[in-house]
Write an enzyme that holds these catalytic residues in place. Structure first.
Site, mmCIF file in Angstrom:
data_model
loop_
_atom_site.group_PDB
_atom_site.id
_atom_site.type_symbol
_atom_site.label_atom_id
_atom_site.label_comp_id
_atom_site.label_asym_id
_atom_site.label_seq_id
_atom_site.Cartn_x
_atom_site.Cartn_y
_atom_site.Cartn_z
ATOM 1 C CD GLU A 143 -3.274 0.339 1.996
ATOM 2 O OE1 GLU A 143 -3.386 -0.861 2.318
ATOM 3 O OE2 GLU A 143 -4.027 1.208 2.421
ATOM 4 C CD GLU A 146 -2.304 0.929 -4.915
ATOM 5 O OE1 GLU A 146 -2.487 0.296 -3.854
ATOM 6 O OE2 GLU A 146 -3.154 0.984 -5.816
ATOM 7 C CB CYS A 175 -6.844 -3.118 5.420
ATOM 8 S SG CYS A 175 -6.397 -1.557 6.073
ATOM 9 C CB SER A 195 -4.997 0.821 -1.493
ATOM 10 O OG SER A 195 -3.975 -0.133 -1.683
ATOM 11 C CE LYS A 235 -10.574 -7.614 7.820
ATOM 12 N NZ LYS A 235 -9.779 -7.287 6.626
ATOM 13 C CD GLU A 238 -11.287 -8.698 3.534
ATOM 14 O OE1 GLU A 238 -10.960 -7.544 3.271
ATOM 15 O OE2 GLU A 238 -10.753 -9.344 4.460
ATOM 16 C CD GLU A 243 -13.298 -9.610 -5.069
ATOM 17 O OE1 GLU A 243 -14.259 -10.347 -5.371
ATOM 18 O OE2 GLU A 243 -13.426 -8.483 -4.571
ATOM 19 C CB CYS A 401 -9.803 -3.560 13.864
ATOM 20 S SG CYS A 401 -9.627 -3.109 12.152
HETATM 21 S S1 SF4 Z 1 -13.412 -4.207 12.672
HETATM 22 FE FE1 SF4 Z 1 -14.507 -2.456 11.886
HETATM 23 S S2 SF4 Z 1 -12.875 -1.050 11.274
HETATM 24 FE FE2 SF4 Z 1 -11.948 -3.045 11.491
HETATM 25 S S3 SF4 Z 1 -12.010 -3.945 9.451
HETATM 26 FE FE3 SF4 Z 1 -13.851 -4.631 10.537
HETATM 27 S S4 SF4 Z 1 -15.442 -3.177 9.995
HETATM 28 FE FE4 SF4 Z 1 -13.466 -2.245 9.472
#
Ligand code: SF4
Ligand code: SF4
Length: 427
Positions: A143, A146, A175, A195, A235, A238, A243, A401
């Site tokens: 990152e 970049e 991220c 990014s 997550k 995600e 992809e 997070c």
């Molecule tokens: S905990 Fe919250 S700030 Fe951290 S990656 Fe997940 S959604 Fe985003």
């Protein structure tokens, strides 16, 4: 697209959070924490989540006083079964923010740092450790590099080394999966500003099933099962994005032992709460464990990887990388204090000498957390072409997070961050 929703692709989990109608009292508390207005329902009536608006951040879940929101995906049993299967190498990919929260469900004081105990408990459960701080270091190299490329392109007209496209400024961090989905569903014109670097979780999964499988675990990639251990409900979403099958693609291109069916880079995601349930189910008391080492190359990391869990951490790590690459000299003092703290939007001007062009470059950076309260003016400025910034870090959750939707829930059911803010003069 998923049949019942409009904004999810085939294979993606169409929203991680739903509301249990039997538990919901219609108190409206969750609405105050939702960054996207995804929760509907009149005061006093049962509420529901609009999956198309939802970014799966879990802030409603950790802030509901009645425990009504829940996660639609619970992989604890599946992970337990993989741990019991001796033919499988189960890799636990531990995010920075988990180690200061996982002690809580085992009766330890809030905020206890238990990295060594967590390594020990997870190894006892059968995990091989891949500390996600290791992957955060990889992310920041990508990152940061970049960003330098984009900045040199904008300032000096530098072209991409292999003739590829160079994204615009400001560059946004990528991220936080809740933030990425927020951009995709609310401001798609800004997707090129994100990014192109994958999040640490996704880099870790790809590395574990390629280099890790061949050189560290000595196992076929198909028998490596990767588990993100995350403070974050988004997550889980995600990991389901189509992809993120790069290890499978890589192995296929190399003519390696790729299975005919694509496999994901990350097989399952456990939140901090899920990991506590798994360990308790296996009768492992993390609090009673002695400190252990990670035991693999993947448990090595720098301090830059560690600070990813806090708002400002990614930016600070990126600035450290940018400093070294641009100036060609190591930083005498590692801290960039202007991007620390809990203020909603923090900004800083950092002047560096670009040794390649022999010119001073002033980089304007901003750090934003708590999308609900703070992001709209920043993105509207970018959309209007008036943003003064070159690089913007965004984390959905208030505080980053560390206060993610997958962390232990306070007894009161309300976010701790509102209570601690007045204690910090610099916030
Ligand atoms: S905990 Fe919250 S700030 Fe951290 S990656 Fe997940 S959604 Fe985003
Ligand atoms: S998970 Fe986040 S975006 Fe979805 S309804 Fe809850 S607070 Fe809103």
């Amino acid at each position: 697209m998923n049949k019942e929703t409009k904004t999810y692709r085939k294979g993606e989990i169409p929203g991680i959070i739903a509301i249990n109608t039997r538990e919901c009292k219609g108190c409206d508390a969750c609405k105050r924490f939702c960054p996207t207005g995804a929760i509907t329902g009149m005061f006093g009536a049962t509420h529901r989540v609009d999956a198309d608006l939802c970014i799966s951040c879990g802030q409603c879940l950790v802030n509901c006083p009645f425990g009504a929101p829940y996660e639609t995906v619970d992989p604890v049993e599946q992970v337990a079964a993989k741990l019991a299967d001796k033919r499988t190498t189960v890799v636990g990919i531990i995010a920075p923010a988990v180690r200061v929260a996982i002690g809580e469900p085992f009766g330890m004081p809030v905020g206890s740092l238990v990295t060594g105990k967590m390594y020990s408990a997870m190894k006892k459960a059968g995990f091989v450790i891949l500390d996600n701080n290791f992957a955060a270091d990889l992310t920041i190299m990508e990152e940061g590099t970049e960003f330098i490329q984009r900045a040199r392109h904008a300032l000096f007209g530098e072209k991409a080394e292999h003739g590829g496209e160079i994204g615009p400024l400001p560059q946004f961090t990528s991220c936080c999966p809740a933030w990425v989905r927020f951009v995709e569903t609310n401001y798609p014109a800004l997707i090129p500003n994100l990014s192109s670097a994958k999040s640490p979780q996704q880099m870790a999964g790809a590395v574990a099933k390629t280099y890790g499988a061949a050189q560290v675990f000595k196992a076929a990639p198909e028998s490596v099962y990767t588990v993100g251990i995350m403070p974050c409900t988004a997550k889980k979403f995600e990991a389901s994005r189509p992809e993120f099958q790069s290890a499978w693609h890589f192995m296929k291109e190399k003519g390696g032992a790729a299975s005919s069916a694509p496999y994901p880079d990350i097989d399952a995601v456990l939140t901090t709460r899920d990991l506590a349930r798994l360990l308790k189910k296996m009768k492992i008391n993390l609090a009673a464990e002695n400190d252990a080492e990670g035991g693999t190359l993947f448990a090595e990391y720098t301090g830059a990887g560690t600070i990813f869990g806090n708002t400002g951490g990614v930016m600070e790590a990126a600035l450290r990388t940018a400093y070294v690459v641009l100036t060609g000299t190591p930083l005498a003092r590692l801290e960039f204090e202007a991007v620390r703290g809990l203020k909603g939007v923090k900004s800083a001007d950092v002047t560096l000498r670009d040794q390649k062009y022999g010119k001073d470059v002033t980089v304007k950076v901003a750090v934003v957390h708590d999308i609900r309260a703070n992001i709209r003016p920043i993105v509207e400025e970018v959309m209007a072409g008036r943003s003064p910034y070159h690089f913007i870090e965004v984390m959905n959750c208030p505080g980053g997070c560390i206060n993610g939707g997958g962390q232990p829930i306070c007894d009161t059911g309300s976010s701790w961050i509102g209570r601690v803010l007045p204690s910090f003069a610099w916030s």
